[in-house]
Design an enzyme around this catalytic site. Structure first.
Site, PDB file in Angstrom:
ATOM      1  N   GLN A 155       0.854  -1.200   0.000  1.00  0.00           N
ATOM      2  CA  GLN A 155       0.000   0.000   0.000  1.00  0.00           C
ATOM      3  C   GLN A 155       0.885   1.243   0.000  1.00  0.00           C
ATOM      4  O   GLN A 155       0.402   2.355  -0.157  1.00  0.00           O
ATOM      5  CB  GLN A 155      -0.889   0.034   1.247  1.00  0.00           C
ATOM      6  CG  GLN A 155      -1.815  -1.149   1.395  1.00  0.00           C
ATOM      7  CD  GLN A 155      -2.509  -1.131   2.744  1.00  0.00           C
ATOM      8  OE1 GLN A 155      -3.488  -0.381   2.950  1.00  0.00           O
ATOM      9  NE2 GLN A 155      -2.032  -1.933   3.668  1.00  0.00           N
ATOM     10  N   ILE A 166       3.790   4.061  -0.896  1.00  0.00           N
ATOM     11  CA  ILE A 166       4.135   4.817  -2.118  1.00  0.00           C
ATOM     12  C   ILE A 166       5.639   5.102  -2.158  1.00  0.00           C
ATOM     13  O   ILE A 166       6.110   5.814  -3.025  1.00  0.00           O
ATOM     14  CB  ILE A 166       3.331   6.146  -2.163  1.00  0.00           C
ATOM     15  CG1 ILE A 166       3.572   7.018  -0.915  1.00  0.00           C
ATOM     16  CG2 ILE A 166       1.843   5.834  -2.324  1.00  0.00           C
ATOM     17  CD1 ILE A 166       2.860   8.369  -0.964  1.00  0.00           C
ATOM     18  N   HIS A 176      -1.374   1.638  -4.324  1.00  0.00           N
ATOM     19  CA  HIS A 176      -1.750   3.052  -4.216  1.00  0.00           C
ATOM     20  C   HIS A 176      -0.755   3.966  -4.921  1.00  0.00           C
ATOM     21  O   HIS A 176      -0.605   5.133  -4.553  1.00  0.00           O
ATOM     22  CB  HIS A 176      -1.904   3.433  -2.740  1.00  0.00           C
ATOM     23  CG  HIS A 176      -3.024   2.693  -2.082  1.00  0.00           C
ATOM     24  ND1 HIS A 176      -3.072   2.444  -0.730  1.00  0.00           N
ATOM     25  CD2 HIS A 176      -4.140   2.116  -2.608  1.00  0.00           C
ATOM     26  CE1 HIS A 176      -4.184   1.767  -0.457  1.00  0.00           C
ATOM     27  NE2 HIS A 176      -4.843   1.544  -1.577  1.00  0.00           N
ATOM     28  N   CYS A 191      -3.928  15.200 -18.609  1.00  0.00           N
ATOM     29  CA  CYS A 191      -3.906  14.144 -19.642  1.00  0.00           C
ATOM     30  C   CYS A 191      -3.310  12.838 -19.122  1.00  0.00           C
ATOM     31  O   CYS A 191      -3.181  11.861 -19.859  1.00  0.00           O
ATOM     32  CB  CYS A 191      -3.122  14.643 -20.868  1.00  0.00           C
ATOM     33  SG  CYS A 191      -1.343  14.715 -20.613  1.00  0.00           S
ATOM     34  N   THR A 206       0.122  -2.900   8.854  1.00  0.00           N
ATOM     35  CA  THR A 206      -1.053  -2.212   8.324  1.00  0.00           C
ATOM     36  C   THR A 206      -2.191  -2.245   9.335  1.00  0.00           C
ATOM     37  O   THR A 206      -2.407  -3.240  10.013  1.00  0.00           O
ATOM     38  CB  THR A 206      -1.508  -2.800   6.967  1.00  0.00           C
ATOM     39  OG1 THR A 206      -2.613  -2.029   6.474  1.00  0.00           O
ATOM     40  CG2 THR A 206      -1.894  -4.261   7.063  1.00  0.00           C
ATOM     41  N   ASN A 248       2.782  -6.819  13.706  1.00  0.00           N
ATOM     42  CA  ASN A 248       2.379  -5.468  14.083  1.00  0.00           C
ATOM     43  C   ASN A 248       2.588  -5.342  15.595  1.00  0.00           C
ATOM     44  O   ASN A 248       2.330  -6.297  16.318  1.00  0.00           O
ATOM     45  CB  ASN A 248       0.881  -5.298  13.733  1.00  0.00           C
ATOM     46  CG  ASN A 248       0.427  -3.859  13.709  1.00  0.00           C
ATOM     47  OD1 ASN A 248       0.749  -3.097  14.630  1.00  0.00           O
ATOM     48  ND2 ASN A 248      -0.292  -3.468  12.669  1.00  0.00           N
TER      49      ASN A 248
HETATM   50  C1  BV8 Z   1     -11.574   3.330  -3.995  1.00  0.00           C
HETATM   51  C2  BV8 Z   1      -1.731   7.022  -1.302  1.00  0.00           C
HETATM   52  C3  BV8 Z   1     -13.202   2.875  -5.630  1.00  0.00           C
HETATM   53  C4  BV8 Z   1      -1.840   8.486  -0.985  1.00  0.00           C
HETATM   54  C5  BV8 Z   1      -3.548   6.032   0.000  1.00  0.00           C
HETATM   55  C6  BV8 Z   1     -16.113   7.747  -0.188  1.00  0.00           C
HETATM   56  C7  BV8 Z   1     -15.784   8.070  -1.498  1.00  0.00           C
HETATM   57  C8  BV8 Z   1     -14.845   7.325  -2.203  1.00  0.00           C
HETATM   58  C9  BV8 Z   1     -14.230   6.268  -1.605  1.00  0.00           C
HETATM   59  C10 BV8 Z   1     -14.554   5.973  -0.291  1.00  0.00           C
HETATM   60  C11 BV8 Z   1     -15.486   6.683   0.413  1.00  0.00           C
HETATM   61  N1  BV8 Z   1     -15.576   6.137   1.675  1.00  0.00           N
HETATM   62  C12 BV8 Z   1     -14.703   5.103   1.770  1.00  0.00           C
HETATM   63  C13 BV8 Z   1     -14.108   4.984   0.590  1.00  0.00           C
HETATM   64  C14 BV8 Z   1     -13.108   4.039   0.242  1.00  0.00           C
HETATM   65  C15 BV8 Z   1     -11.773   4.692   0.539  1.00  0.00           C
HETATM   66  C16 BV8 Z   1     -11.416   4.321   1.964  1.00  0.00           C
HETATM   67  O1  BV8 Z   1     -11.073   3.185   2.209  1.00  0.00           O
HETATM   68  N2  BV8 Z   1     -11.478   5.292   2.888  1.00  0.00           N
HETATM   69  C17 BV8 Z   1     -11.139   4.975   4.277  1.00  0.00           C
HETATM   70  C18 BV8 Z   1     -10.476   6.184   4.925  1.00  0.00           C
HETATM   71  C19 BV8 Z   1     -12.396   4.522   4.987  1.00  0.00           C
HETATM   72  N3  BV8 Z   1     -10.872   4.104  -0.418  1.00  0.00           N
HETATM   73  C20 BV8 Z   1     -10.617   4.742  -1.568  1.00  0.00           C
HETATM   74  O2  BV8 Z   1     -11.019   5.839  -1.876  1.00  0.00           O
HETATM   75  C21 BV8 Z   1      -9.771   3.917  -2.535  1.00  0.00           C
HETATM   76  N4  BV8 Z   1     -10.393   3.906  -3.815  1.00  0.00           N
HETATM   77  O3  BV8 Z   1     -12.255   2.900  -3.110  1.00  0.00           O
HETATM   78  O4  BV8 Z   1     -11.912   3.316  -5.327  1.00  0.00           O
HETATM   79  C22 BV8 Z   1     -14.070   4.091  -5.579  1.00  0.00           C
HETATM   80  C23 BV8 Z   1     -13.800   5.117  -6.461  1.00  0.00           C
HETATM   81  C24 BV8 Z   1     -14.642   6.211  -6.441  1.00  0.00           C
HETATM   82  C25 BV8 Z   1     -15.713   6.262  -5.546  1.00  0.00           C
HETATM   83  C26 BV8 Z   1     -15.938   5.230  -4.640  1.00  0.00           C
HETATM   84  C27 BV8 Z   1     -15.098   4.144  -4.639  1.00  0.00           C
HETATM   85  C28 BV8 Z   1      -8.400   4.543  -2.700  1.00  0.00           C
HETATM   86  C29 BV8 Z   1      -7.678   4.527  -1.383  1.00  0.00           C
HETATM   87  C30 BV8 Z   1      -6.211   4.902  -1.614  1.00  0.00           C
HETATM   88  C31 BV8 Z   1      -5.853   6.122  -0.786  1.00  0.00           C
HETATM   89  N5  BV8 Z   1      -4.415   6.374  -0.910  1.00  0.00           N
HETATM   90  N6  BV8 Z   1      -2.231   6.225  -0.163  1.00  0.00           N
HETATM   91  C32 BV8 Z   1      -0.912   8.898   0.112  1.00  0.00           C
HETATM   92  O5  BV8 Z   1      -0.228   8.043   0.722  1.00  0.00           O
HETATM   93  O6  BV8 Z   1      -0.856  10.119   0.357  1.00  0.00           O
HETATM   94  S1  BV8 Z   1      -4.089   5.307   1.401  1.00  0.00           S
HETATM   95  C33 BV8 Z   1      -2.871   5.312   2.570  1.00  0.00           C
HETATM   96  O7  BV8 Z   1      -3.520   5.141   3.818  1.00  0.00           O
HETATM   97  C34 BV8 Z   1      -1.912   4.152   2.492  1.00  0.00           C
HETATM   98  O8  BV8 Z   1      -1.602   3.817   1.177  1.00  0.00           O
HETATM   99  C35 BV8 Z   1      -2.591   3.030   3.226  1.00  0.00           C
HETATM  100  O9  BV8 Z   1      -3.431   2.300   2.384  1.00  0.00           O
HETATM  101  C36 BV8 Z   1      -3.435   3.798   4.206  1.00  0.00           C
HETATM  102  C37 BV8 Z   1      -2.790   3.815   5.569  1.00  0.00           C
HETATM  103  O10 BV8 Z   1      -2.895   2.542   6.092  1.00  0.00           O
HETATM  104  P1  BV8 Z   1      -1.622   1.764   6.657  1.00  0.00           P
HETATM  105  O11 BV8 Z   1      -0.629   1.592   5.560  1.00  0.00           O
HETATM  106  O12 BV8 Z   1      -2.150   0.570   7.320  1.00  0.00           O
HETATM  107  O13 BV8 Z   1      -0.975   2.769   7.701  1.00  0.00           O
HETATM  108  P2  BV8 Z   1      -1.550   3.179   9.143  1.00  0.00           P
HETATM  109  O14 BV8 Z   1      -0.779   4.358   9.611  1.00  0.00           O
HETATM  110  O15 BV8 Z   1      -3.038   3.215   9.096  1.00  0.00           O
HETATM  111  O16 BV8 Z   1      -1.164   1.919  10.054  1.00  0.00           O
HETATM  112  C38 BV8 Z   1       0.200   1.643  10.301  1.00  0.00           C
HETATM  113  C39 BV8 Z   1       0.215   0.314  11.022  1.00  0.00           C
HETATM  114  O17 BV8 Z   1       1.581  -0.065  11.219  1.00  0.00           O
HETATM  115  C40 BV8 Z   1      -0.423   0.383  12.408  1.00  0.00           C
HETATM  116  O18 BV8 Z   1      -1.242  -0.767  12.587  1.00  0.00           O
HETATM  117  C41 BV8 Z   1       0.789   0.346  13.358  1.00  0.00           C
HETATM  118  O19 BV8 Z   1       0.461  -0.324  14.555  1.00  0.00           O
HETATM  119  C42 BV8 Z   1       1.757  -0.459  12.552  1.00  0.00           C
HETATM  120  N7  BV8 Z   1       3.180  -0.210  12.856  1.00  0.00           N
HETATM  121  C43 BV8 Z   1       3.761   0.936  13.325  1.00  0.00           C
HETATM  122  N8  BV8 Z   1       5.096   0.741  13.457  1.00  0.00           N
HETATM  123  C44 BV8 Z   1       5.359  -0.536  13.029  1.00  0.00           C
HETATM  124  C45 BV8 Z   1       4.147  -1.136  12.640  1.00  0.00           C
HETATM  125  N9  BV8 Z   1       4.063  -2.401  12.183  1.00  0.00           N
HETATM  126  C46 BV8 Z   1       5.219  -3.104  12.096  1.00  0.00           C
HETATM  127  N10 BV8 Z   1       6.425  -2.592  12.445  1.00  0.00           N
HETATM  128  C47 BV8 Z   1       6.532  -1.322  12.906  1.00  0.00           C
HETATM  129  N11 BV8 Z   1       7.735  -0.843  13.257  1.00  0.00           N
HETATM  130 ZN    ZN Z   2      -0.785  16.725 -19.930  1.00  0.00          ZN
END
Ligand code: BV8
Ligand code: ZN
Length: 253
Positions: free
Chosen positions: A101, A103, A119, A130, A196, A221
């Site tokens: 996930q 980038i 992502h 474009c 994650t 995790n």
């Molecule tokens: C989609 C790139 C179909 C950008 C990212 C309303 C309208 C439209 C869509 C939605 C909506 N409502 C909900 C949705 C779906 C939405 C969604 O899921 N929203 C969430 C907030 C509910 N999803 C989307 O929009 C996706 N597209 O659905 O398309 C569609 C299309 C149109 C209309 C409807 C549907 C696209 C989602 C992609 C977003 N882009 N990244 C950027 O980075 O700036 S998401 C980004 O956040 C990451 O890529 C990743 O996916 C997410 C974060 O999650 P994690 O990676 O798990 O990180 P987090 O900090 O949360 O957790 C870290 C973990 O690590 C913790 O558990 C921690 O304990 C642990 N940790 C910490 N230290 C360590 C460790 N583990 C091991 N070792 C360590 N040392």
């Molecule tokens: Zn262009």
């Protein structure tokens, strides 16, 4: 048998391993995660103000500057022991598919091949109008600090603004990436789900797909993220601490 034995046995017997990673695997490289309370990006920023096409339309300089700042962080970071252990996993002759996930390019810099970025990537900007990919090296801009406003460069083909090559909220995932990820989840023997929080969809549904297809899912995790399904295993700890030993044990057949 205890969790360590179960995870070692599952890895040793696996022919196809899916490695599914989130921001947590890059935390020990100094890259902030999203939700970790004190250090997470979302403790300081509202993702809706920075990670959507609407945000970019409303304030292109803020969003472009923010992604340049995040890319600068990645360029200054190094892959950690977890990234390196995953790259070694492929040495064992098994099929290993890395689906991230993230980038950043730390998996690639640690030696993993064919990494699937669900992502997108910070490294390949594209034109907002474009969609033509652009060479970021051609638009190097120093980022003085987080939150710096930097006017995005223009597309050489249509003069549209360049944007980050990541997938924003509300945008579809790259079709090929999602298809590969879902197929891999359904066909692997073991999924390592590392660092994650399992909130963002559809990526967060991949462990469920793997479990439904009969795979063993091993979570790594510091926080217990296990849903207590029969073939789910939870290794509590930081990826950089847990993975190297797990991979060494798992590689020994
Ligand atoms: C989609 C790139 C179909 C950008 C990212 C309303 C309208 C439209 C869509 C939605 C909506 N409502 C909900 C949705 C779906 C939405 C969604 O899921 N929203 C969430 C907030 C509910 N999803 C989307 O929009 C996706 N597209 O659905 O398309 C569609 C299309 C149109 C209309 C409807 C549907 C696209 C989602 C992609 C977003 N882009 N990244 C950027 O980075 O700036 S998401 C980004 O956040 C990451 O890529 C990743 O996916 C997410 C974060 O999650 P994690 O990676 O798990 O990180 P987090 O900090 O949360 O957790 C870290 C973990 O690590 C913790 O558990 C921690 O304990 C642990 N940790 C910490 N230290 C360590 C460790 N583990 C091991 N070792 C360590 N040392
Ligand atoms: Zn262009």
């Amino acid at each position: 048998m205890d969790v360590l034995e179960n995870t070692t046995t599952a890895l040793r017997q696996a022919e196809h391993i899916m490695v599914f990673t989130g921001a947590g695997i890059s935390a020990e490289s100094g890259i902030p995660t999203f939700r970790d309370r004190l250090t997470g990006l979302w403790a300081r920023h509202d993702p809706q103000r920075l990670e959507t096409a609407k945000a970019f339309r409303e304030n292109p300089a803020l969003v472009w500057g923010w992604y340049l700042w995040r890319r600068q962080q990645v360029l200054q970071a190094q892959p950690n022991a977890a990234h390196r252990a995953i790259a070694r996993l492929a040495d064992g002759g098994r099929q290993v598919t890395v689906i991230t996930q993230n980038i950043d390019d730390l998996h690639e810099r640690a030696g993993s091949q064919d990494v699937v970025h669900l992502h997108g990537s910070l490294m390949i900007p594209k034109c907002f109008a474009c969609h033509r990919p652009a060479e970021l090296s051609a638009v190097e801009q120093p980022v003085p600090h987080e939150g710096a406003l930097i006017e995005p460069p223009r597309c050489t083909r249509c003069n549209g603004r360049l944007r980050s090559g990541v997938v924003w909220f509300g945008e579809d995932l790259p079709a090929g990436a999602w298809k590969t990820a879902a197929q891999t989840a359904r066909s692997c023997d073991v999924m390592l789900s590392i660092g994650t929080s399992g909130v963002v969809m559809p990526a967060a549904s991949l462990p469920d797909l793997a479990l439904a297809a009969g795979a063993v899912v091993i979570h790594i995790n510091p926080i217990d993220v296990c849903m207590d399904e029969p073939k789910e295993l939870m290794l509590i700890g930081e990826a950089g601490q847990v993975l190297p030993a797990l991979i060494e044990r798992g590689l020994a057949r």
